[in-house]
Design a protein around this motif. Structure first.
Motif, mmCIF file in Angstrom:
data_model
loop_
_atom_site.group_PDB
_atom_site.id
_atom_site.type_symbol
_atom_site.label_atom_id
_atom_site.label_comp_id
_atom_site.label_asym_id
_atom_site.label_seq_id
_atom_site.Cartn_x
_atom_site.Cartn_y
_atom_site.Cartn_z
ATOM 1 N N ARG A 53 0.832 -1.196 0.000
ATOM 2 C CA ARG A 53 0.000 0.000 0.000
ATOM 3 C C ARG A 53 0.869 1.249 0.000
ATOM 4 O O ARG A 53 0.665 2.146 -0.789
ATOM 5 N N ARG A 90 -4.612 -0.960 8.559
ATOM 6 C CA ARG A 90 -5.415 -0.281 7.534
ATOM 7 C C ARG A 90 -5.880 1.086 8.033
ATOM 8 O O ARG A 90 -5.868 2.071 7.299
ATOM 9 N N PRO A 133 -6.566 0.054 -6.721
ATOM 10 C CA PRO A 133 -6.054 -0.234 -5.375
ATOM 11 C C PRO A 133 -7.021 -1.035 -4.501
ATOM 12 O O PRO A 133 -6.589 -1.898 -3.737
ATOM 13 N N GLU A 137 -6.075 -4.599 -2.898
ATOM 14 C CA GLU A 137 -6.118 -4.774 -1.441
ATOM 15 C C GLU A 137 -7.006 -5.958 -1.065
ATOM 16 O O GLU A 137 -6.665 -6.758 -0.194
#
Lengths: 180, 88
Positions: A53, A90, A133, A137
């Motif tokens: 990330r 996260r 993304p 993820e």
């Protein structure tokens, strides 16, 4: 290889027991050793998730994630701390993004590659990097981190049905990328 | 490549990096885990100087410190200067 959710052998203390030792704080050496063991079990996989990330912040956020776990260790319930750690990580990523937007340097950060091309499966790494993304993820959480559909849904704040549908869509998108 | 299972297997076998040395984390944890200073010690730390000031202020003026006299004299001098009209 990444052993996601590798359960400790039967003689090793569970994540829940280690969290209890961390929460008790006493004796300090036992609490430190318990946190070190949790780190040894989960830090590599967590670092991989964070690097995919935000490579530039991954190690700082890893440390912050474990410090938050240490502060809240008494609240932990469940067999594996991995989903909880991923949720904390996260949340740290989202907070970091918010701070950067406030600091108005988000544009420069976006130019930083999120995933270093160090994987021995470079085709897969490249295909994942080309995915949106949120799809990358989701595949990471579901298959690399080995969360269940229910855990993935909870972490992303969506229904189980939505999580399953999005996983199927993300897998199809990954297949298309691999065929290119 | 077209087999979704293949994708899943490749994802499952993505390697994880080595995590950095945990010692800085563990040191920070230990520092945070240290018990806070007891409230009684903090209260004592605040009360002792407060009592010392109170005792000092309660002393008769004849026993006041030289600094007190100097400040008083300077204050009187300043007041006189301010009350004196400016010279043409």
């Amino acid at each position: 290889m990444n052993p996601p959710h590798a359960e400790p052998n039967s003689s090793a203390p569970s994540d829940a027991e280690l969290c209890r030792r961390v929460a008790r704080r006493r004796p300090p050496a036992a609490a430190r050793a318990a946190l070190a063991e949790l780190y040894a079990r989960h830090a590599p996989a967590l670092l991989a998730y964070l690097r995919r990330r935000r490579a530039d912040l991954a190690e700082d956020l890893l440390q912050e994630t474990f410090l938050i776990l240490a502060r809240r260790a008494g609240q932990f319930e469940g067999p594996s701390a991995r989903p909880w750690l991923l949720a904390i990580a996260r949340s740290q990523l989202l907070q970091a993004a918010r701070r950067e937007r406030t600091a108005a340097d988000h544009t420069a950060r976006l130019a930083t590659p999120a995933a270093p091309a160090t994987a021995p499966d470079p085709d897969l790494a490249a295909a994942l990097a080309r995915l949106p993304p949120d799809q990358a993820e989701l595949l990471d959480l579901r298959f690399v981190q080995d969360l269940t559909h229910a855990q993935t849904a909870q972490l992303l704040g969506v229904s189980l049905r939505t999580a399953k549908a999005r996983t199927a869509a993300a897998l199809a998108a990954l297949r298309r990328q691999l065929e290119r | 490549m077209n087999d979704p299972t293949n994708c899943i297997e490749r994802l499952r076998h993505m390697p994880a990096p080595s995590a950095p040395d945990p010692r800085p984390l563990l040191d920070r944890f230990e520092a945070q885990a240290r018990p806070p200073r007891p409230a009684s010690a903090l209260l004592a730390a605040l009360l002792v100087p407060a009592l010392a000031i109170a005792v000092h202020l309660a002393r008769p003026a004849t026993h006041a410190a030289p600094l007190h006299h100097a400040l008083h004299a300077f204050g009187s001098h300043l007041a006189d200067q301010l009350q004196t009209p400016p010279q043409p």
